[in-house]
Design a protein around this motif. Structure first.
Motif, PDB file in Angstrom:
ATOM      1  N   ASN A 254       0.728  71.464 -86.213  1.00 17.02           N
ATOM      2  CA  ASN A 254       1.230  72.498 -85.308  1.00 17.02           C
ATOM      3  C   ASN A 254       1.589  71.856 -83.971  1.00 17.02           C
ATOM      4  N   LEU A 255       2.843  71.970 -83.559  1.00 22.17           N
ATOM      5  CA  LEU A 255       3.305  71.397 -82.291  1.00 22.17           C
ATOM      6  C   LEU A 255       4.005  72.479 -81.473  1.00 22.17           C
ATOM      7  N   LEU A 275       3.976  68.224 -90.437  1.00 22.34           N
ATOM      8  CA  LEU A 275       4.284  69.293 -89.486  1.00 22.34           C
ATOM      9  C   LEU A 275       4.739  70.553 -90.221  1.00 22.34           C
ATOM     10  N   LEU A 278       6.546  74.423 -85.675  1.00 24.41           N
ATOM     11  CA  LEU A 278       7.192  73.783 -84.528  1.00 24.41           C
ATOM     12  C   LEU A 278       7.786  74.853 -83.639  1.00 24.41           C
ATOM     13  N   LEU A 297       9.103  72.824 -92.789  1.00 22.94           N
ATOM     14  CA  LEU A 297       8.300  73.686 -91.920  1.00 22.94           C
ATOM     15  C   LEU A 297       8.055  75.052 -92.548  1.00 22.94           C
ATOM     16  N   LEU A 300       9.589  77.998 -87.459  1.00 18.17           N
ATOM     17  CA  LEU A 300      10.370  77.231 -86.475  1.00 18.17           C
ATOM     18  C   LEU A 300      10.902  78.178 -85.417  1.00 18.17           C
TER      19      LEU A 300
END
Length: 421
Positions: A254-255, A275, A278, A297, A300
């Motif tokens: 998780n970013l 990932l 995002l 992902l 997003l």
């Protein structure tokens, strides 16, 4: 001299009677201090062990009474002191490694009976209940008045949140918490992260939401965080760029980098194979790196970025004829996966190889290429996509690189044919 740790007192005579110890340590406070023997009326140095059940504690004479020290795992906060009388082993665990070393040094001096006056002796008195409580795993501080100025953070913390305390830097006392798994420093005024955060080898979640960060250092990207960090929140800061080495944080799941000033995402973002979430909304992104197509992902969010309208005919040509020897050699190294490193070639060449672009034909290109951008439906890389703009779009421009005019022309022919269908 005091030490807080888990203690198990093992009676070495029990096996002779067919009995066993519990095999489980109890939270305790150990003190080394002087005590007057009632029988001899002489003062001797004793070890006092106090627990929650026995706050008055049990005393053990130290002078010429230690048979052996077992310190193989002292760096892990573990050690054992074997006494002669009574025949017990005092097993210590879950101690701060440095404090444990100092405590054992004092015990050795007490055993020898030398330099007693130089020992930092304690009063052998009953302890307070809070001193022998179970190790604290979680601590939340939400105001400056609650922030500890004179006392340390509990060494056993696994989750620490310090928010709304107007911190301008990371407190170095936090970086001694080796068991820390979650560090939340959101809503402060932190401008720079110390490289020593990378020494927190158990850290899986780092939250720095709403601070004043202007950079995320290469050193952190190359630290032990590579193997542990899974959740990183850098939203609402002042970041303009993330280093190329950022993609070494390959355990990231998780970013969050929303509400910064990012001009572009890391070139090798496709290396973040784990990932899944995002969020990079409200930045200054105009185009996504070509590596973005490799992501897989679940969610997003790129809303609120000034993406350009892609046009394959709008390109940047940076080709040289003939190709330089360095370009040819670099392409060959990457094509045949020849090992390289700073011990073999100059460091700046290693960096260039790490930042190589790849043509649609899979050929690498470093300083000689053609660059353009093509629109991509973001559902190709993410199950759920937050709309890119107010018009309901889910497409964004992605960079493409070509190693030669031949590859570029073939790509344009393909675009024309798809447009005619």
């Amino acid at each position: 001299m005091k030490l807080q740790c888990d203690v198990e007192v093992v009676n070495r005579m029990l096996p002779t009677f067919g009995l066993r110890n519990k095999g489980k340590g109890t939270r305790a406070v150990l003190s080394i201090g002087k005590h007057v023997d009632k029988a001899s009326q002489r003062s001797n140095v004793y070890l006092l062990i106090c627990t929650a059940k026995d706050r008055a504690g049990s005393k053990y004479k130290l002078k010429e009474n230690i048979e052996k020290f077992f310190t193989w795992f002292v760096e892990e906060g573990k050690a054992t002191v074997r006494l002669k009388e009574p025949a017990v082993d005092i097993c210590l665990s879950k101690a701060d490694a440095n404090s444990l070393k100092n405590f054992l040094s004092a015990a050795r001096l007490a055993h020898r009976g030398s330099d007693i006056d130089s020992l930092p002796l304690s009063n052998l008195t009953p302890v307070r209940a809070r001193d022998v409580e179970k190790p604290k795993k979680k601590l939340t501080i939400m105001s400056k008045k609650d922030y500890p100025l004179t006392s340390n953070f509990p060494y056993s913390l696994e989750h620490l949140q310090v928010s709304y305390c107007k911190l301008s830097r990371v407190d170095m006392r936090m970086l001694c918490l080796k068991a820390l798994r979650t560090l939340d420093l959101s809503n402060n005024h932190i401008k720079k992260l110390p490289a020593t955060i990378g020494d927190l080898s158990c850290l899986t979640e780092l939250v720095l939401h709403n601070n004043h960060l202007e950079s995320f250092s290469e050193t952190l990207c190359l630290s032990t965080l590579q193997r542990s960090l899974r959740h990183l929140d850098l939203s609402q800061n002042r970041l303009r760029v993330l280093p190329a080495q950022f993609c070494q944080l390959r355990e990231l799941v998780n970013l969050k980098v929303d509400d910064n000033k990012l001009l572009h995402l890391p070139f090798r973002i496709g290396q973040l194979s784990n990932l899944r979430f995002l969020s990079a909304a409200h930045n200054q992104l105009t185009v996504l790196p070509g590596d973005f197509r490799k992501l897989s992902l679940e969610n997003l969010d790129l809303f609120g970025n000034p993406f350009t309208q892609p046009n394959p005919l709008d390109h940047t040509i940076q080709l040289t004829f003939p190709l330089s020897l360095q370009e040819l050699a670099s392409r060959t190294v990457l094509k045949f996966r020849i090992p390289y490193g700073p011990h073999l070639i100059p460091f700046h060449l290693c960096n260039e190889l790490e930042l190589a672009k790849f043509c649609v034909c899979s050929q690498a290109c470093l300083n000689s290429y053609i660059q353009t951008s093509v629109s991509m439906n973001l559902h190709l890389v993410s199950h759920t996509v937050v709309l890119v703009d107010d018009m309901g779009g889910t497409e964004a421009p992605v960079q493409h690189h070509f190693c030669s005019l031949v590859c570029y022309c073939e790509f344009l022919d393909g675009c024309v044919q798809r447009g005619m269908r």
